[in-house]
Scaffold this motif. Structure first.
Motif, PDB file in Angstrom:
ATOM      1  N   ALA A 123     113.563  74.113  35.921  1.00  0.00           N
ATOM      2  CA  ALA A 123     113.603  74.678  34.570  1.00  0.00           C
ATOM      3  C   ALA A 123     112.783  75.955  34.484  1.00  0.00           C
ATOM      4  O   ALA A 123     111.636  75.989  34.932  1.00  0.00           O
ATOM      5  CB  ALA A 123     113.070  73.664  33.552  1.00  0.00           C
ATOM      6  N   TYR A 124     113.360  76.969  33.921  1.00  0.00           N
ATOM      7  CA  TYR A 124     112.721  78.239  33.560  1.00  0.00           C
ATOM      8  C   TYR A 124     112.339  79.151  34.725  1.00  0.00           C
ATOM      9  O   TYR A 124     112.309  80.369  34.551  1.00  0.00           O
ATOM     10  CB  TYR A 124     111.516  78.016  32.623  1.00  0.00           C
ATOM     11  N   ASN A 125     112.084  78.622  35.920  1.00  0.00           N
ATOM     12  CA  ASN A 125     111.663  79.519  36.999  1.00  0.00           C
ATOM     13  C   ASN A 125     112.753  80.514  37.392  1.00  0.00           C
ATOM     14  O   ASN A 125     112.453  81.666  37.705  1.00  0.00           O
ATOM     15  CB  ASN A 125     111.213  78.713  38.219  1.00  0.00           C
ATOM     16  N   LEU A 143     122.246  67.962  20.775  1.00  0.00           N
ATOM     17  CA  LEU A 143     120.979  68.070  21.499  1.00  0.00           C
ATOM     18  C   LEU A 143     121.045  69.263  22.434  1.00  0.00           C
ATOM     19  O   LEU A 143     122.043  69.461  23.126  1.00  0.00           O
ATOM     20  CB  LEU A 143     120.721  66.785  22.292  1.00  0.00           C
ATOM     21  N   GLU A 144     119.993  70.055  22.402  1.00  0.00           N
ATOM     22  CA  GLU A 144     119.947  71.279  23.233  1.00  0.00           C
ATOM     23  C   GLU A 144     118.898  71.132  24.322  1.00  0.00           C
ATOM     24  O   GLU A 144     118.239  72.097  24.692  1.00  0.00           O
ATOM     25  CB  GLU A 144     119.578  72.478  22.349  1.00  0.00           C
ATOM     26  N   THR A 145     118.718  69.939  24.813  1.00  0.00           N
ATOM     27  CA  THR A 145     117.644  69.725  25.779  1.00  0.00           C
ATOM     28  C   THR A 145     117.890  70.522  27.062  1.00  0.00           C
ATOM     29  O   THR A 145     118.994  70.566  27.569  1.00  0.00           O
ATOM     30  CB  THR A 145     117.415  68.221  26.042  1.00  0.00           C
ATOM     31  N   GLY A 146     116.847  71.217  27.504  1.00  0.00           N
ATOM     32  CA  GLY A 146     116.961  72.070  28.686  1.00  0.00           C
ATOM     33  C   GLY A 146     116.113  71.537  29.824  1.00  0.00           C
ATOM     34  O   GLY A 146     116.596  70.898  30.771  1.00  0.00           O
ATOM     35  N   ARG A 147     114.818  71.768  29.690  1.00  0.00           N
ATOM     36  CA  ARG A 147     113.822  71.395  30.697  1.00  0.00           C
ATOM     37  C   ARG A 147     114.051  70.000  31.298  1.00  0.00           C
ATOM     38  O   ARG A 147     114.082  69.842  32.522  1.00  0.00           O
ATOM     39  CB  ARG A 147     112.470  71.433  29.981  1.00  0.00           C
ATOM     40  N   ALA A 148     114.199  69.002  30.432  1.00  0.00           N
ATOM     41  CA  ALA A 148     114.256  67.615  30.913  1.00  0.00           C
ATOM     42  C   ALA A 148     115.516  67.345  31.734  1.00  0.00           C
ATOM     43  O   ALA A 148     115.561  66.394  32.500  1.00  0.00           O
ATOM     44  CB  ALA A 148     114.190  66.650  29.728  1.00  0.00           C
ATOM     45  N   GLY A 176     115.872  71.087  21.574  1.00  0.00           N
ATOM     46  CA  GLY A 176     115.463  70.545  22.874  1.00  0.00           C
ATOM     47  C   GLY A 176     114.004  70.133  22.809  1.00  0.00           C
ATOM     48  O   GLY A 176     113.532  69.683  21.769  1.00  0.00           O
ATOM     49  N   GLY A 177     113.300  70.310  23.921  1.00  0.00           N
ATOM     50  CA  GLY A 177     111.865  70.052  23.923  1.00  0.00           C
ATOM     51  C   GLY A 177     111.442  68.767  24.603  1.00  0.00           C
ATOM     52  O   GLY A 177     110.242  68.490  24.695  1.00  0.00           O
ATOM     53  N   PHE A 178     112.409  67.965  25.067  1.00  0.00           N
ATOM     54  CA  PHE A 178     112.013  66.736  25.767  1.00  0.00           C
ATOM     55  C   PHE A 178     111.242  67.129  27.027  1.00  0.00           C
ATOM     56  O   PHE A 178     111.604  68.074  27.713  1.00  0.00           O
ATOM     57  CB  PHE A 178     113.233  65.890  26.156  1.00  0.00           C
ATOM     58  N   GLY A 217     109.522  72.227  19.427  1.00  0.00           N
ATOM     59  CA  GLY A 217     108.528  72.567  20.441  1.00  0.00           C
ATOM     60  C   GLY A 217     109.112  72.321  21.809  1.00  0.00           C
ATOM     61  O   GLY A 217     110.309  72.033  21.940  1.00  0.00           O
ATOM     62  N   THR A 218     108.295  72.454  22.826  1.00  0.00           N
ATOM     63  CA  THR A 218     108.794  72.171  24.169  1.00  0.00           C
ATOM     64  C   THR A 218     107.796  71.277  24.889  1.00  0.00           C
ATOM     65  O   THR A 218     106.614  71.268  24.549  1.00  0.00           O
ATOM     66  CB  THR A 218     109.071  73.474  24.943  1.00  0.00           C
ATOM     67  N   TYR A 219     108.278  70.507  25.849  1.00  0.00           N
ATOM     68  CA  TYR A 219     107.459  69.536  26.571  1.00  0.00           C
ATOM     69  C   TYR A 219     106.723  68.649  25.561  1.00  0.00           C
ATOM     70  O   TYR A 219     105.493  68.551  25.554  1.00  0.00           O
ATOM     71  CB  TYR A 219     106.463  70.244  27.512  1.00  0.00           C
ATOM     72  N   TYR A 272     120.947  77.851  27.742  1.00  0.00           N
ATOM     73  CA  TYR A 272     121.137  78.839  28.814  1.00  0.00           C
ATOM     74  C   TYR A 272     119.824  79.382  29.357  1.00  0.00           C
ATOM     75  O   TYR A 272     119.658  79.565  30.538  1.00  0.00           O
ATOM     76  CB  TYR A 272     122.038  79.978  28.310  1.00  0.00           C
ATOM     77  N   LYS A 273     118.859  79.657  28.463  1.00  0.00           N
ATOM     78  CA  LYS A 273     117.656  80.319  28.960  1.00  0.00           C
ATOM     79  C   LYS A 273     116.847  79.440  29.927  1.00  0.00           C
ATOM     80  O   LYS A 273     116.035  79.925  30.694  1.00  0.00           O
ATOM     81  CB  LYS A 273     116.765  80.773  27.798  1.00  0.00           C
ATOM     82  N   THR A 274     117.088  78.125  29.895  1.00  0.00           N
ATOM     83  CA  THR A 274     116.366  77.228  30.803  1.00  0.00           C
ATOM     84  C   THR A 274     116.789  77.469  32.254  1.00  0.00           C
ATOM     85  O   THR A 274     115.971  77.404  33.174  1.00  0.00           O
ATOM     86  CB  THR A 274     116.615  75.762  30.422  1.00  0.00           C
TER      87      THR A 274
HETATM   88  C1  LIG Z   1     114.453  76.939  24.704  1.00  0.00           C
HETATM   89  C2  LIG Z   1     115.270  76.251  23.700  1.00  0.00           C
HETATM   90  C3  LIG Z   1     115.836  75.003  23.970  1.00  0.00           C
HETATM   91  C4  LIG Z   1     115.538  74.218  25.219  1.00  0.00           C
HETATM   92  O1  LIG Z   1     114.221  73.778  25.197  1.00  0.00           O
HETATM   93  P1  LIG Z   1     113.633  72.757  26.286  1.00  0.00           P
HETATM   94  O2  LIG Z   1     112.206  72.644  25.907  1.00  0.00           O
HETATM   95  O3  LIG Z   1     113.837  73.380  27.628  1.00  0.00           O
HETATM   96  O4  LIG Z   1     114.387  71.482  26.158  1.00  0.00           O
HETATM   97  C5  LIG Z   1     116.654  74.447  22.999  1.00  0.00           C
HETATM   98  N1  LIG Z   1     116.909  75.078  21.821  1.00  0.00           N
HETATM   99  C6  LIG Z   1     116.355  76.271  21.525  1.00  0.00           C
HETATM  100  C7  LIG Z   1     116.656  76.913  20.241  1.00  0.00           C
HETATM  101  C8  LIG Z   1     115.526  76.910  22.450  1.00  0.00           C
HETATM  102  O5  LIG Z   1     114.974  78.089  22.140  1.00  0.00           O
END
Ligand SMILES: *Cc1c(COP(=O)(O)O)cnc(C)c1O
Length: 449
Positions: free
Chosen positions: A400-402, A303-308, A255-257, A217-219, A82-84
């Protein structure tokens, strides 16, 4: 008669034909349409600046990532971070595509419930869950990912008092070979805290340990840390099975991709260097498939991928406000998009395009936002076509994120438009007006005129 605009000529070293580090081409190709809709029309109809999201790109990106994982592993579940980007329209689209919700606060949890997602399909992460949040999530059967011992003990107490057995996982952090190591969230693997937390959960008999989670991590610019993380989670799952005859239902790799954006200071563009969904999927699923976990007990991979999943689907459209020469003689172009709505410009070299045909002549330019603040720089140095006041620009890959990390600073936030798969535009968030903020403020009587 309109006063004609004049810019004094300058002499520039000719460098046509000289390749820069990205090759011969300087990008002056305009972006005049997004999914078949004219950029100029969008700006005329909805004002400038304007956020635009492409449903087509969101859907294609999601399907691409889903294919990468489901073609390699039988049990895959995505959970939208959600936060993405927590615009309800965006979350609802991901839910329609099959994603659960991944939330990190009571505020986001409420949003997910309002978006019609079932409690059992909400993953509740983060270090700040209140007692009320935990009671609600326990009663709803949500998946509570415990971040620290204080939360673990609070949850055991809650479980006792409401006579429920909350479904939990622990977040594990570990050395995956990357720097910096994200060790502030969850329980550390190497120092034994993760194993300690697991034992305390199992021995308490008050919580149902259904999963193991990490978000390293992210990215992440290499897929191999995901192999390391998967291996460490599996080691814990096997230990749990060995000691308690208890089978973990899912592994959540977080996430983090990386999206295809380019980090500041990167030598090559992200489009050339970032791993694909297939690379990440390979790194993770091979480790599970080749582990000691028996085939009939394979855990679901979450998988909780957001950004990608959303970066590429977002655009921000804007207008040139003015041009000027800096003290050094360098060209500066001021646009109506500031860092207050483009937070990611602090770490990405965002790609900026003109929205209309323009001269092929380019100049090394600094692009500033409209804020009266020195840090308001969108691009420090870009070979950019000569644009005039009133010309339009398009910034790509900003989904993403903006739209969550933006701030109401100096100016109000603009509208957000979603273009559906039939090229129809929908307002999914109205622009802010002064009254939005007036309504929240209270001036003490003695200060009132
Ligand atoms: C922010 C976050 C994500 C998403 O991360 P991305 O780098 O955008 O893929 C997934 N899981 C958790 C727990 C997060 O805090």
């Amino acid at each position: 008669m309109e006063k004609l605009r004049y810019e004094s000529p300058i002499i520039n070293k000719v460098n046509a034909g000289m390749p820069d580090k990205f090759g011969m081409n300087v990008n002056t190709k305009p972006i005049s349409y997004i999914d078949g809709v004219s950029v100029k029309d969008l700006l005329k109809d909805y004002g400038s600046p304007l956020f635009v999201l492409s449903e087509k790109t969101i859907t294609e990106t999601y399907n691409n990532s889903k294919r990468a994982f489901t073609s390699r592993y039988p049990k895959i579940q995505f959970a939208w971070s959600y936060k993405t980007n927590y615009l309800n329209a965006v979350c609802s689209l991901f839910h329609q595509l099959g994603s659960w919700a991944e939330v990190v606060s009571g505020f986001e949890y409420e949003k997910a419930i309002k978006n019609g997602i079932e409690g059992k399909h909400i993953i509740f992460n983060g270090p700040d869950k209140s007692k009320e949040d935990l009671i609600k999530a326990s009663k709803n059967g949500s998946l509570i990912h415990i971040d620290h011992f204080d939360e673990l003990y609070m949850l055991i107490e809650i479980a006792d008092s409401i006579d429920e057995t909350p479904k939990v996982a622990i977040r594990v952090n570990m050395d995956t070979g990357i720097f910096p190591q994200w060790d502030r969230f969850g329980f550390n693997y190497e120092n034994g805290e993760a194993w300690n937390a697991i034992n305390r959960i199992m021995i308490s008999k008050k919580l149902n340990l259904v999963g193991l989670h990490c978000h390293i991590g992210t990215y992440m610019m290499s897929p191999s840390p995901y192999s390391v993380a998967t291996k460490k989670l599996i080691d814990l799952a096997l230990e749990i099975d060995h000691k308690y005859k208890h089978k973990i239902k899912y592994l959540d790799l977080g996430g983090g991709f990386a999206s295809k954006n380019t980090l500041k200071g990167a030598y090559l563009p992200g489009t050339d260097t970032c791993p694909t969904f297939d690379d990440y999927a390979d790194a993770i699923t091979n480790v599970i498939i080749n582990s000691q976990i028996s085939p009939e007990n394979l855990p679901t991979l979450i998988l909780e991928t957001g950004r990608a999943l959303i970066d590429d689907a977002g655009y921000i459209l804007g207008t040139v406000l003015a041009n000027k020469r800096l003290a050094s003689g360098r060209r500066a172009t001021i646009i109506d998009i500031g860092v207050n709505m483009l937070f990611t410009s602090f770490w990405y070299e965002h790609e900026i395009f003109p929205a209309q045909q323009c001269s092929t002549q380019t100049e090394d330019t600094t692009i500033y936002g409209p804020l009266c603040m020195n840090i308001d720089v969108i691009r420090q140095a870009i070979q950019f076509p000569i644009l005039q006041k009133g010309d339009n620009v398009v910034i790509k890959r900003i989904g993403a994120y903006n739209m969550t990390q933006w701030m109401q600073f100096i100016t109000l936030r603009p509208k957000i438009i979603l273009i559906d798969t039939e090229s129809k535009a929908h307002i999914i968030r109205k622009n802010e007006t002064n009254s939005v903020f007036e309504n929240l403020e209270i001036t003490p009587k003695y200060l009132k005129k």
